[in-house]
Scaffold this motif. Structure first.
Motif, PDB file in Angstrom:
ATOM      1  N   ASN A  19       1.678   6.762  -6.779  1.00 38.88           N
ATOM      2  CA  ASN A  19       0.597   7.691  -7.110  1.00 38.88           C
ATOM      3  C   ASN A  19       1.086   9.136  -6.997  1.00 38.88           C
ATOM      4  OD1 ASN A  19      -2.062   8.566  -7.695  1.00 38.88           O
ATOM      5  ND2 ASN A  19      -2.483   8.815  -5.521  1.00 38.88           N
ATOM      6  N   LEU A  20       1.901   9.417  -5.968  1.00 35.43           N
ATOM      7  CA  LEU A  20       2.452  10.757  -5.807  1.00 35.43           C
ATOM      8  C   LEU A  20       3.395  11.098  -6.957  1.00 35.43           C
ATOM      9  CD1 LEU A  20       2.873  13.315  -4.090  1.00 35.43           C
ATOM     10  CD2 LEU A  20       4.683  12.084  -2.858  1.00 35.43           C
ATOM     11  N   LEU A  80      -6.324   3.349  -5.358  1.00 36.80           N
ATOM     12  CA  LEU A  80      -4.954   3.677  -5.746  1.00 36.80           C
ATOM     13  C   LEU A  80      -4.679   3.303  -7.202  1.00 36.80           C
ATOM     14  CD1 LEU A  80      -3.039   2.573  -2.517  1.00 36.80           C
ATOM     15  CD2 LEU A  80      -3.220   4.903  -3.416  1.00 36.80           C
ATOM     16  N   VAL A  96       0.837  -1.202   0.000  1.00 35.89           N
ATOM     17  CA  VAL A  96       0.000   0.000   0.000  1.00 35.89           C
ATOM     18  C   VAL A  96       0.874   1.254   0.000  1.00 35.89           C
ATOM     19  CG1 VAL A  96      -1.719   1.306   1.291  1.00 35.89           C
ATOM     20  CG2 VAL A  96      -1.890  -1.191   1.151  1.00 35.89           C
ATOM     21  N   ASP A  97       1.941   1.253   0.821  1.00 38.62           N
ATOM     22  CA  ASP A  97       2.839   2.410   0.879  1.00 38.62           C
ATOM     23  C   ASP A  97       3.508   2.656  -0.475  1.00 38.62           C
ATOM     24  OD1 ASP A  97       2.212   2.784   3.503  1.00 38.62           O
ATOM     25  OD2 ASP A  97       3.980   1.712   4.285  1.00 38.62           O
ATOM     26  N   SER A  98       3.909   1.580  -1.130  1.00 40.24           N
ATOM     27  CA  SER A  98       4.576   1.714  -2.433  1.00 40.24           C
ATOM     28  C   SER A  98       3.614   2.271  -3.481  1.00 40.24           C
ATOM     29  CB  SER A  98       5.125   0.352  -2.884  1.00 40.24           C
ATOM     30  OG  SER A  98       6.104  -0.124  -1.981  1.00 40.24           O
ATOM     31  N   LEU A  99       2.371   1.802  -3.469  1.00 37.44           N
ATOM     32  CA  LEU A  99       1.376   2.323  -4.419  1.00 37.44           C
ATOM     33  C   LEU A  99       1.077   3.789  -4.142  1.00 37.44           C
ATOM     34  CD1 LEU A  99      -1.135  -0.680  -4.704  1.00 37.44           C
ATOM     35  CD2 LEU A  99       0.402   0.180  -6.484  1.00 37.44           C
ATOM     36  N   GLN A 100       1.022   4.156  -2.886  1.00 36.57           N
ATOM     37  CA  GLN A 100       0.781   5.565  -2.551  1.00 36.57           C
ATOM     38  C   GLN A 100       1.925   6.440  -3.056  1.00 36.57           C
ATOM     39  OE1 GLN A 100       0.251   5.267   1.692  1.00 36.57           O
ATOM     40  NE2 GLN A 100      -2.014   5.208   1.519  1.00 36.57           N
ATOM     41  N   ARG A 101       3.174   5.957  -2.899  1.00 36.23           N
ATOM     42  CA  ARG A 101       4.323   6.716  -3.383  1.00 36.23           C
ATOM     43  C   ARG A 101       4.303   6.823  -4.902  1.00 36.23           C
ATOM     44  NH1 ARG A 101      10.712   5.072  -2.953  1.00 36.23           N
ATOM     45  NH2 ARG A 101      11.520   6.990  -3.914  1.00 36.23           N
ATOM     46  N   GLN A 109      -9.255  -0.064  -1.122  1.00 35.75           N
ATOM     47  CA  GLN A 109      -8.095   0.824  -1.049  1.00 35.75           C
ATOM     48  C   GLN A 109      -7.170   0.629  -2.242  1.00 35.75           C
ATOM     49  OE1 GLN A 109      -5.531   0.226   2.336  1.00 35.75           O
ATOM     50  NE2 GLN A 109      -4.714   2.325   2.255  1.00 35.75           N
ATOM     51  N   SER A 167      -6.359   5.851  -9.485  1.00 41.52           N
ATOM     52  CA  SER A 167      -5.658   7.134  -9.494  1.00 41.52           C
ATOM     53  C   SER A 167      -4.365   7.061 -10.286  1.00 41.52           C
ATOM     54  CB  SER A 167      -5.384   7.566  -8.055  1.00 41.52           C
ATOM     55  OG  SER A 167      -4.706   8.801  -8.022  1.00 41.52           O
TER      56      SER A 167
END
Length: 784
Positions: free
Chosen positions: A49-50, A85, A42-47, A81, A88
């Motif tokens: 996405n940024l 991601l 999840v953290d990697s996908l959020q990064r 979730q 997005s």
């Protein structure tokens, strides 16, 4: 402090190198293939996405990662979730293939919402880009149309306005020259570009107005292709975008509503209109131009078919526009009326009459236009002359289904035309059964219900007659050899079809509307003429459809029928009882028990003939049962002792005749059920006229001898013979207590169950067993 940290993260995301991004994507791809989704994933996908959101340009991600993200996006079992991601990231990255996302739109609502957000983002990007590739736009439109059809609520008002503006441009302002084409410049010079040539109409004349799908050329420009794509989706867009007919806030406030109406009505200054209303205006003009172009004589057959398709689509679109804005009705009717006048005598354009009829049905009252001639043409000529056109048959029945309630109320000849409408079913029965099951109730009216019943029963005859009509049109009288090639049986039927003496029969069976004749007296003759076609596949299929239609017919008619109609229906059941009418007879008599007295002469005549047992035993058994159940003064005060006695004597004679024991007699060809029903009915009638009890008791006492005779034992099982003997003994014992018997054998509201003749849990057998047991214990003289 927080803002500074955020700014630092965004800066890092923007400055990440392509090589580092690709390595990072590879690590995410491996994480997504693990069974359990970890916090690291999840953290990697959020990064990621940024990273893709931080730059103004789209970052190109590895194709295998994009495919994996699309798989997660479309998976209903994926945690939301991850779907958010994935959605997005895909939206912000290099445009993926939206085809793969829209290949299956049967997701749950949550997944569909995320898929739609991606597709709409990509389509909006394509439509907003003035320099976008035309091929991408061509692919985007069908996808957008599909999305708006399946999920119309996903479109925002801004998106609707954006698409509407684009559709107007493509629909109305396509170029008027053919696209550039390459030609060979010779062996040494190579290919060269030809100068653009003007477009032509279908008759070869140079096009002088704006471009439409009926403008022809050797090649087309991209905006001309977009024009064609736009016309193909405009109907769906008008129908399925829910906010389409609602006022929008962008520029309606700048124009007074009265001015809006005037602009719409006069078709001038349409650029003042909001995007959605302007699209409606341009679509209307486009359809009018297509209808004008369809009047030209096409040089190619394929272009003639294209003209027909354009007429159907154009009239349907104009119908939708007039439904959304009635001010268009007055502009549309002169065009539609002229079109109908041009097409109504040409059977090649029969399918085009359906949208025209739909237009008249929807708008003729507003415009005060008489539509009777349109529906006379539609219901009189189309089915009679083109029953063998499968596509027309399907579309015609769909038209009737869509408008059934309106047609019943406003079109006088709709119900009168059922003989014509049923021709579609007779010829195309295998493909239209479900549609006619739904349509049939709308065709039933009090004045035509009986004739409709006969027509349903005659459906196999209708199929055979239509077949002969087709063959007769193909083969002349001199083509005897050709007839023989179709088989001697068909040739004989064709001969009969052409004989003047049988002309009346065939004219009746092929009649276009109700109330134009009667073949009941000559029905046997018609069956004999058509007997050689009984094994025809089309006739067999129609015969299989008849019981289904009868079930629908009686379910409907028993809810509407008055006493007069029920009496007529009962006569039809008796008259044509060789068909599957048993349950329908019970339903009618249960609904209106006085039918037994009303039609006592016909019922008595039927029940007193043993021949009916051998040809239609099931129906005969039900007739006997309803006599015993409903021939009672509790149902009708006209049920006199004399009437009961006459029925008793007739049934007594029948039972005596079929149970005669002779050594040379052949085994009975009827079921044990018939015997038990006859015995029970005689006992019931005897309790209502107690002078008859000794006679029925004597008759019942002979049943043991019958059941134990050699012919009976050879064809009935031990269980069947015991059932007959037991029922006879129980009835004899019960009749020794007339008052009790009268109570036990009285009509019962629950006595018409599916196993009334031998259901051991029903009240009648249970009561007889109880009384029989009591009497048996106190009287040794009773039979055992």
């Amino acid at each position: 402090m927080y803002a500074a940290a955020t700014e630092s993260l965004i800066k890092q995301a923007r400055e990440i190198k392509e090589e580092e991004l690709q390595r990072f994507c590879g690590r995410i791809f491996k994480l997504l293939h693990t069974k359990d989704v970890s916090g690291d994933t999840v953290d990697s996908l959020q990064r990621l996405n940024l990273i893709v959101s931080a730059t103004k340009y789209a970052r190109e991600l590895p194709s295998d990662l994009v495919m994996k993200l699309q798989t997660l996006l479309r998976s209903s079992s994926c945690p939301e979730q991850l779907q958010v991601l994935s959605s997005s990231i895909i939206r912000e990255s290099f445009p993926p293939s939206v085809h793969s996302l829209c290949s299956d739109l049967s997701h749950d609502s949550r997944t569909s919402s995320h898929v739609a957000s991606v597709v709409l983002a990509q389509v909006s990007h394509i439509l907003e880009s003035r320099l976008s590739d035309g091929q991408i736009s061509r692919h985007a439109l069908p996808i957008l149309s599909k999305m708006s059809t399946v999920y119309p609520e996903i479109l925002t008002d801004d998106q609707v306005n954006l698409v509407s503006r684009k559709l107007v441009d493509w629909l109305r302002y396509a170029s008027m020259q053919q696209g550039a084409s390459m030609s060979s410049g010779g062996f040494f010079s190579g290919p060269r570009t030809r100068q653009p040539a003007p477009l032509t109409e279908v008759d070869g004349v140079v096009t002088g107005d704006f471009f439409t799908v009926l403008c022809l050329g050797q090649s087309y420009t991209e905006d001309q292709w977009m024009n064609m794509y736009t016309f193909s989706m405009i109907k769906s867009w008008l129908l399925h975008v829910p906010s389409y007919a609602q006022p929008c806030n962008d520029d309606r406030s700048e124009v007074d509503s009265s001015v809006m109406s005037m602009v719409s009505a006069t078709s001038s200054s349409s650029r003042l209109l909001p995007p959605k209303e302007r699209l409606r205006e341009k679509a209307f003009e486009y359809c009018q131009r297509l209808i004008e172009q369809s009047d030209r004589k096409a040089l190619k057959k394929t272009d003639t078919e294209l003209q027909k398709a354009c007429i159907v689509e154009s009239v349907s679109i104009m119908d939708i526009i007039c439904g959304e804005d009635p001010s268009y009705v007055y502009r549309a009717f002169p065009c539609i009326k002229a079109l109908y006048g041009r097409l109504n005598g040409d059977l090649a354009y029969a399918r085009a009459l359906l949208p025209i009829a739909q237009f008249y049905l929807n708008h003729s009252e507003i415009a005060a236009v008489d539509s009777e001639a349109v529906f006379c043409q539609l219901f009189s000529h189309c089915p009679a002359e083109q029953f063998n056109e499968p596509m027309l048959a399907f579309e015609f029945v769909q038209f009737c289904l869509l408008n059934a309630s309106v047609l019943q109320d406003r079109v006088a000849n709709y119900r009168q035309s059922f003989p014509n409408i049923l021709k579609f079913l007779a010829w195309n029965s295998s493909g239209l059964i479900a549609e006619f099951v739904e349509l049939l109730p709308s065709l039933i009216a009090s004045d035509t219900a009986i004739e409709l019943l006969h027509t349903i029963l005659d459906l196999p005859c209708l199929a055979a007659a239509l077949d002969l009509q087709q063959r007769s049109a193909c083969y002349q009288a001199s083509d005897r050899t050709a007839w023989d090639q179709q088989g001697a049986k068909v040739a004989a039927c064709l001969d009969a079809f052409r004989q003047p003496s049988y002309r009346g029969l065939f004219l009746y069976i092929l009649r276009p509307e109700a109330g134009t004749g009667d073949t009941i007296d000559r029905l046997k003759m018609l069956h004999e003429i058509l007997a050689d076609m009984a094994e025809s596949p089309r006739v067999v299929r129609c015969a299989q459809v008849v019981p289904v239609l009868l079930h629908v017919y009686f379910n409907t008619v028993t809810q509407k029928a008055d006493e007069k109609m029920m009496n007529q229906l009962l006569l039809v059941l008796l008259e044509r009882s060789s068909l599957v009418f048993s349950t329908h007879l019970q339903a009618l008599c249960k609904l209106h028990p006085p039918l037994i007295v009303d039609q006592s002469r016909e019922i008595l005549e039927f029940a007193s003939s043993p021949a009916n047992i051998y040809s239609k035993e099931d129906f005969y058994t039900h007739v006997v049962w309803v006599i015993g159940e409903y021939l009672s003064v509790s149902y009708d005060p006209r049920c006199t002792v004399e009437l009961i006695t006459s029925f008793f004597e007739s049934l007594e004679a029948v039972l005596f005749e079929i149970t005669q024991v002779r050594q040379s007699a052949s085994p009975p060809s009827f079921s044990p059920r018939l015997i038990t029903v006859l015995m029970t009915t005689l006992a019931k009638l005897a309790t209502r006229s107690q002078d008859l009890i000794p006679r029925v008791s004597l008759c019942l006492s002979k049943m043991r001898t019958f059941a134990r005779s050699a012919p009976v034992m050879t064809c009935y099982s031990e269980e069947d013979t015991e059932e007959i003997i037991t029922r006879a003994h129980e009835l004899i014992n019960l009749l020794k207590l007339p008052n009790v018997a009268q109570f036990v054998l009285a009509p019962s509201a629950g006595g018409d169950g599916p196993r009334w003749h031998r259901d051991t849990n029903a009240s009648l057998p249970q009561g007889m067993r109880a009384v029989s047991g009591l009497l048996h214990r106190h009287s040794s003289s009773l039979p055992t």
